[in-house]
Motif scaffolding. Structure first.
Motif, PDB file in Angstrom:
ATOM      1  N   TYR A   3       0.814  -1.198   0.000  1.00 27.98           N
ATOM      2  CA  TYR A   3       0.000   0.000   0.000  1.00 27.98           C
ATOM      3  C   TYR A   3       0.857   1.261   0.000  1.00 27.98           C
ATOM      4  O   TYR A   3       1.947   1.267   0.540  1.00 27.98           O
ATOM      5  N   ALA A   4       0.357   2.295  -0.587  1.00 30.01           N
ATOM      6  CA  ALA A   4       1.159   3.507  -0.729  1.00 30.01           C
ATOM      7  C   ALA A   4       0.571   4.662   0.043  1.00 30.01           C
ATOM      8  O   ALA A   4      -0.636   4.794   0.159  1.00 30.01           O
ATOM      9  N   TRP A   5       1.425   5.475   0.588  1.00 26.80           N
ATOM     10  CA  TRP A   5       0.984   6.665   1.296  1.00 26.80           C
ATOM     11  C   TRP A   5       1.030   7.848   0.346  1.00 26.80           C
ATOM     12  O   TRP A   5       1.845   7.892  -0.549  1.00 26.80           O
ATOM     13  N   TYR A 322      -1.741 -11.159   4.924  1.00 26.83           N
ATOM     14  CA  TYR A 322      -2.101 -10.362   3.734  1.00 26.83           C
ATOM     15  C   TYR A 322      -2.727 -11.222   2.646  1.00 26.83           C
ATOM     16  O   TYR A 322      -3.238 -10.707   1.668  1.00 26.83           O
ATOM     17  N   LYS A 402      -9.116  -2.555   8.144  1.00 26.60           N
ATOM     18  CA  LYS A 402      -7.825  -1.884   7.944  1.00 26.60           C
ATOM     19  C   LYS A 402      -6.675  -2.899   7.953  1.00 26.60           C
ATOM     20  O   LYS A 402      -5.517  -2.524   7.894  1.00 26.60           O
ATOM     21  N   ASN A 403      -7.021  -4.156   8.060  1.00 26.22           N
ATOM     22  CA  ASN A 403      -6.039  -5.236   8.202  1.00 26.22           C
ATOM     23  C   ASN A 403      -5.260  -5.066   9.504  1.00 26.22           C
ATOM     24  O   ASN A 403      -5.875  -5.002  10.556  1.00 26.22           O
ATOM     25  N   ASN A 404      -3.948  -4.950   9.475  1.00 23.10           N
ATOM     26  CA  ASN A 404      -3.191  -4.894  10.735  1.00 23.10           C
ATOM     27  C   ASN A 404      -3.084  -3.472  11.271  1.00 23.10           C
ATOM     28  O   ASN A 404      -3.199  -2.503  10.523  1.00 23.10           O
ATOM     29  N   PHE A 457       3.200  -0.246  10.434  1.00 24.89           N
ATOM     30  CA  PHE A 457       1.853  -0.797  10.542  1.00 24.89           C
ATOM     31  C   PHE A 457       0.880   0.147  11.259  1.00 24.89           C
ATOM     32  O   PHE A 457      -0.225  -0.238  11.613  1.00 24.89           O
ATOM     33  N   ILE A 458       1.311   1.369  11.501  1.00 22.29           N
ATOM     34  CA  ILE A 458       0.428   2.313  12.195  1.00 22.29           C
ATOM     35  C   ILE A 458      -0.618   2.842  11.215  1.00 22.29           C
ATOM     36  O   ILE A 458      -0.285   3.322  10.128  1.00 22.29           O
ATOM     37  N   HIS A 460      -4.083   5.117   9.951  1.00 19.58           N
ATOM     38  CA  HIS A 460      -4.502   6.522   9.953  1.00 19.58           C
ATOM     39  C   HIS A 460      -5.782   6.686  10.772  1.00 19.58           C
ATOM     40  O   HIS A 460      -6.658   5.833  10.776  1.00 19.58           O
ATOM     41  N   TRP A 501      -4.492  10.749   1.275  1.00 22.06           N
ATOM     42  CA  TRP A 501      -5.807  10.202   0.914  1.00 22.06           C
ATOM     43  C   TRP A 501      -6.250  10.678  -0.465  1.00 22.06           C
ATOM     44  O   TRP A 501      -6.953   9.967  -1.169  1.00 22.06           O
ATOM     45  N   LEU A 504      -5.093   8.220  -3.027  1.00 21.32           N
ATOM     46  CA  LEU A 504      -5.279   6.798  -2.709  1.00 21.32           C
ATOM     47  C   LEU A 504      -6.721   6.394  -3.018  1.00 21.32           C
ATOM     48  O   LEU A 504      -7.665   7.066  -2.600  1.00 21.32           O
ATOM     49  N   LYS A 506      -8.907   4.552  -1.814  1.00 18.41           N
ATOM     50  CA  LYS A 506      -9.456   3.795  -0.690  1.00 18.41           C
ATOM     51  C   LYS A 506     -10.332   4.704   0.137  1.00 18.41           C
ATOM     52  O   LYS A 506     -10.200   5.936   0.071  1.00 18.41           O
ATOM     53  N   VAL A 507     -11.185   4.089   0.947  1.00 15.77           N
ATOM     54  CA  VAL A 507     -12.065   4.860   1.823  1.00 15.77           C
ATOM     55  C   VAL A 507     -11.498   4.792   3.234  1.00 15.77           C
ATOM     56  O   VAL A 507     -11.032   3.739   3.663  1.00 15.77           O
ATOM     57  N   CYS A 508     -11.522   5.907   3.932  1.00 13.75           N
ATOM     58  CA  CYS A 508     -11.017   5.903   5.304  1.00 13.75           C
ATOM     59  C   CYS A 508     -11.991   5.162   6.216  1.00 13.75           C
ATOM     60  O   CYS A 508     -13.193   5.391   6.173  1.00 13.75           O
ATOM     61  N   CYS A 510     -11.526   5.053   9.619  1.00 17.63           N
ATOM     62  CA  CYS A 510     -11.132   5.367  11.005  1.00 17.63           C
ATOM     63  C   CYS A 510     -12.339   5.405  11.940  1.00 17.63           C
ATOM     64  O   CYS A 510     -12.197   5.210  13.141  1.00 17.63           O
TER      65      CYS A 510
HETATM   66  C1  LIG Z   1       1.190   2.061   6.448  1.00 18.54           C
HETATM   67  S1  LIG Z   1      -0.030   0.917   6.113  1.00 18.54           S
HETATM   68  C2  LIG Z   1      -0.718   0.629   7.695  1.00 18.54           C
HETATM   69  C3  LIG Z   1      -0.764  -0.833   8.017  1.00 18.54           C
HETATM   70  C4  LIG Z   1      -1.806  -1.613   7.266  1.00 18.54           C
HETATM   71  N1  LIG Z   1      -3.093  -1.541   7.918  1.00 18.54           N
HETATM   72  C5  LIG Z   1      -1.390  -3.047   7.080  1.00 18.54           C
HETATM   73  O1  LIG Z   1      -2.116  -3.970   7.468  1.00 18.54           O
HETATM   74  O2  LIG Z   1      -0.316  -3.265   6.523  1.00 18.54           O
HETATM   75  C6  LIG Z   1      -1.168   1.973   5.310  1.00 18.54           C
HETATM   76  C7  LIG Z   1      -2.362   1.254   4.728  1.00 18.54           C
HETATM   77  O3  LIG Z   1      -3.218   0.795   5.769  1.00 18.54           O
HETATM   78  C8  LIG Z   1      -4.586   0.969   5.417  1.00 18.54           C
HETATM   79  N2  LIG Z   1      -5.169   1.960   6.322  1.00 18.54           N
HETATM   80  C9  LIG Z   1      -4.540   2.638   7.281  1.00 18.54           C
HETATM   81  N3  LIG Z   1      -5.395   3.447   7.926  1.00 18.54           N
HETATM   82  C10 LIG Z   1      -6.595   3.290   7.354  1.00 18.54           C
HETATM   83  C11 LIG Z   1      -7.863   3.866   7.556  1.00 18.54           C
HETATM   84  N4  LIG Z   1      -8.091   4.765   8.496  1.00 18.54           N
HETATM   85  N5  LIG Z   1      -8.873   3.458   6.740  1.00 18.54           N
HETATM   86  C12 LIG Z   1      -8.669   2.545   5.783  1.00 18.54           C
HETATM   87  N6  LIG Z   1      -7.497   1.958   5.543  1.00 18.54           N
HETATM   88  C13 LIG Z   1      -6.454   2.333   6.320  1.00 18.54           C
HETATM   89  C14 LIG Z   1      -4.583   1.499   4.010  1.00 18.54           C
HETATM   90  O4  LIG Z   1      -4.668   0.395   3.162  1.00 18.54           O
HETATM   91  C15 LIG Z   1      -3.242   2.160   3.891  1.00 18.54           C
HETATM   92  O5  LIG Z   1      -2.808   2.259   2.568  1.00 18.54           O
END
Ligand SMILES: C[S@@+](CC[C@H](N)C(=O)[O-])C[C@H]1O[C@@H](n2cnc3c(N)ncnc32)[C@H](O)[C@@H]1O
Length: 527
Positions: A3-5, A322, A402-404, A457-458, A460, A501, A504, A506-508, A510
């Motif tokens: 994933y990209a920031w 993943y 948000k996975n991890n 892995f932090i 947003h 964002w 990206l 993706k939908v937030c 949080c």
């Molecule tokens: C630096 S990684 C953070 C760790 C990630 N959750 C993982 O499992 O590897 C950034 C990615 O995490 C996910 N992510 C982080 N914060 C998020 C949020 N508030 N809503 C949705 N996805 C989020 C997005 O896919 C983002 O591109």
């Protein structure tokens, strides 16, 4: 896929309603910089103009930052716009002024204190002694606790009790185990003397124990209450919760207040987390259980953050978490220090800032030294100029897509460092998550695609409890994840920024009421 920031514009932040401008010095105290004897250092201090917000969203406009001056005033260049990047703040985290509480404050419960004691001990350095008295009473419990076997367990209990405090863990293990043996002995006694009532059998077994333990019946009954407490803790939180509980567990079990505060539910919830931390940080801890015949090899091996704590089942290896997203296994190497891409910088460290005095902290003006006896800078005392302990955080599987994510295993008070953002020091990466460092003319990136630490892995949040902060250690620029006030057990979050964002798809997730990106995908968001 990784994933990209996105780009972060440190001049704009969420939740802007109204704002007022204050000028603070770099340490964020708001006091005048002219302090006697420190003029030369103070002159180098950066002034930042901070727009204070009604809530914890603070927007920052860096002022005369020696490294970032042009960029802050003119916005990111074309080069930085094209990449999905994160910038850090230059201001030092504000620490809350010490003040008397004027409203009643919540104080930690006994259970909170017990749990934080366990986490503290797990993350501390522990010296293990070898148990010199090993029996296998487990076999006796299953096969019927004979008088002789029970005498042996009693002797072991007595021996452990008279040993030094460093053997406290052993003592507690044996005492918790003694309760099982005691119950088993009562059952066996009733079989031996079927005419006796349960109460009479209990009395007789208690007397057997008293004779060896050199205690009166009353004394042993009192201890039994405490030892039962140990057993309850062990059964809910597993052996690590008892082994690492420290000396406070005695009082805890003596007064038993915590047992009414949902202790067992909380311990059960943390059982996996304790085991992962204990196994990976102290692989030899299970040898202690040899004293009660229960030694076993560690279940979790490797780096503490190579395991992801799951809510409902066993902790999973990080690399496997993943797959369900249709991604390949994550091949991530945990490192303690950033690695410099030598091909790119030819032996030079781009984080080194020649204009920063490596001996004096540009934030607190105290002496910085890697020699801990000489170091006087205590801006981030857990990270720089100190003996570093393992970070009290764990990776967890989030429940909301948000996975991890990263969860705190201790309280991080506002302004405290949670960890340094480390990875490959490189440049020129586009379309992937990178942290931007340096100045417009000397740019570098910290890339965590293949290596780094837990900060990778932090997640947003639009209402984050932490932030990225620039800091100079020995003249070298570092990005530190700094707490805005994080409680043990809560997920650590930062604000990735509007730029991230906006680029990206993706939908937030949080879930904050003030979420700025909910339902907004790339293209639809006008940052
Ligand atoms: C630096 S990684 C953070 C760790 C990630 N959750 C993982 O499992 O590897 C950034 C990615 O995490 C996910 N992510 C982080 N914060 C998020 C949020 N508030 N809503 C949705 N996805 C989020 C997005 O896919 C983002 O591109």
């Amino acid at each position: 896929m990784y994933y990209a920031w996105g780009d972060q514009d440190s001049t704009t932040q969420p939740c802007h309603n109204s704002s007022s401008k204050n000028t603070l010095n770099a340490s964020g105290t708001g006091e005048a910089d002219e302090e006697s004897g420190k003029d030369n250092v103070q002159a180098k201090r950066r002034k930042v103009s901070i727009e204070t917000e009604p809530d914890n969203c603070v927007s920052l406009t860096a002022g005369t930052d020696t490294n970032r001056d042009n960029e802050e005033s003119t916005g990111p260049s074309e080069e930085t716009r094209s990449m999905r990047q994160v910038h850090s703040d230059s201001r030092f985290p504000l620490r809350k002024p010490r003040q008397e509480p004027i409203v009643p404050v919540m104080t930690p419960t006994s259970t909170d204190k017990l749990l934080s004691g366990i986490w503290r001990q797990i993350h501390a350095e522990v010296k293990w002694g070898q148990p010199n008295l090993i029996v296998d009473p487990d076999a006796y419990i299953r096969g019927g606790m004979s008088k002789e076997a029970f005498r042996l367990v009693n002797t072991m209990c007595l021996t452990c009790h008279s040993q030094s405090q460093s053997s406290r863990a052993l003592e507690i293990i044996v005492q918790a185990y003694w309760v099982d043996c005691y119950e088993a002995r009562i059952v066996a006694f009733q079989l031996e003397q079927p005419l006796l009532s349960v109460t009479e059998a209990r009395m007789m077994v208690l007397r057997e124990a008293c004779a060896v333990l050199r205690l009166t019946e009353k004394e042993l009954r009192n201890r039994l209450g405490i030892w039962r407490g140990y057993k309850e803790i062990k059964e809910a939180g597993g052996w690590p919760s008892l082994v690492f509980a420290g000396s406070g567990v005695y009082r805890f079990c003596k007064y038993r207040i915590g047992f009414k505060e949902g202790l067992t539910t909380r311990l059960r919830h943390l059982r996996q987390s304790f085991e992962v931390a204990a196994d990976t940080l102290h692989p030899q801890w299970r040898q202690l259980l040899g004293i009660v015949g229960q030694a076993s090899p560690p279940r979790y091996t490797g780096h503490p953050h190579e395991w992801v704590i799951m809510d409902s089942h066993l902790a999973q290896p990080l690399k496997s978490t993943y797959r369900h997203l249709g991604m390949e296994e994550l091949d991530y190497q945990f490192i303690d220090k950033s690695v410099i891409n030598q091909d790119m910088f030819g032996g030079r460290d781009p984080r080194q800032m020649p204009q920063i005095n490596p001996d004096i902290c540009s934030t607190c003006a105290e002496r910085q030294s890697d020699n801990i006896t000489l170091n006087r800078c205590s801006c981030f005392p857990d990270l720089f100029g100190c003996v570093r302990l393992p970070s009290a955080v764990q990776l967890v599987g989030t429940q909301n897509g948000k996975n991890n994510g990263v969860v705190a295993r201790r309280d991080f008070e506002r302004g405290a460092a949670i960890g340094e953002f480390i990875g490959l020091i490189t440049n020129g990466i586009e379309g992937q998550d990178v942290m931007i460092g340096g100045s417009e003319s000397h740019r570098y990136q910290i890339y965590q695609g293949q290596m780094g630490n837990f900060t990778r892995f932090i997640n947003h949040s639009c209402n984050p409890n932490s932030q990225f902060q620039r800091f100079y250690w020995r003249g070298s620029e570092r990005i530190v994840v700094v707490s805005r006030g994080v409680l043990s057990g809560s997920e650590i979050t930062v604000d990735y920024s509007d730029h991230y964002w906006s680029s990206l798809d993706k939908v937030c997730l949080c879930g904050e009421l003030c979420c700025r990106f909910l339902g907004k995908r790339a293209g639809s968001f006008e940052g």
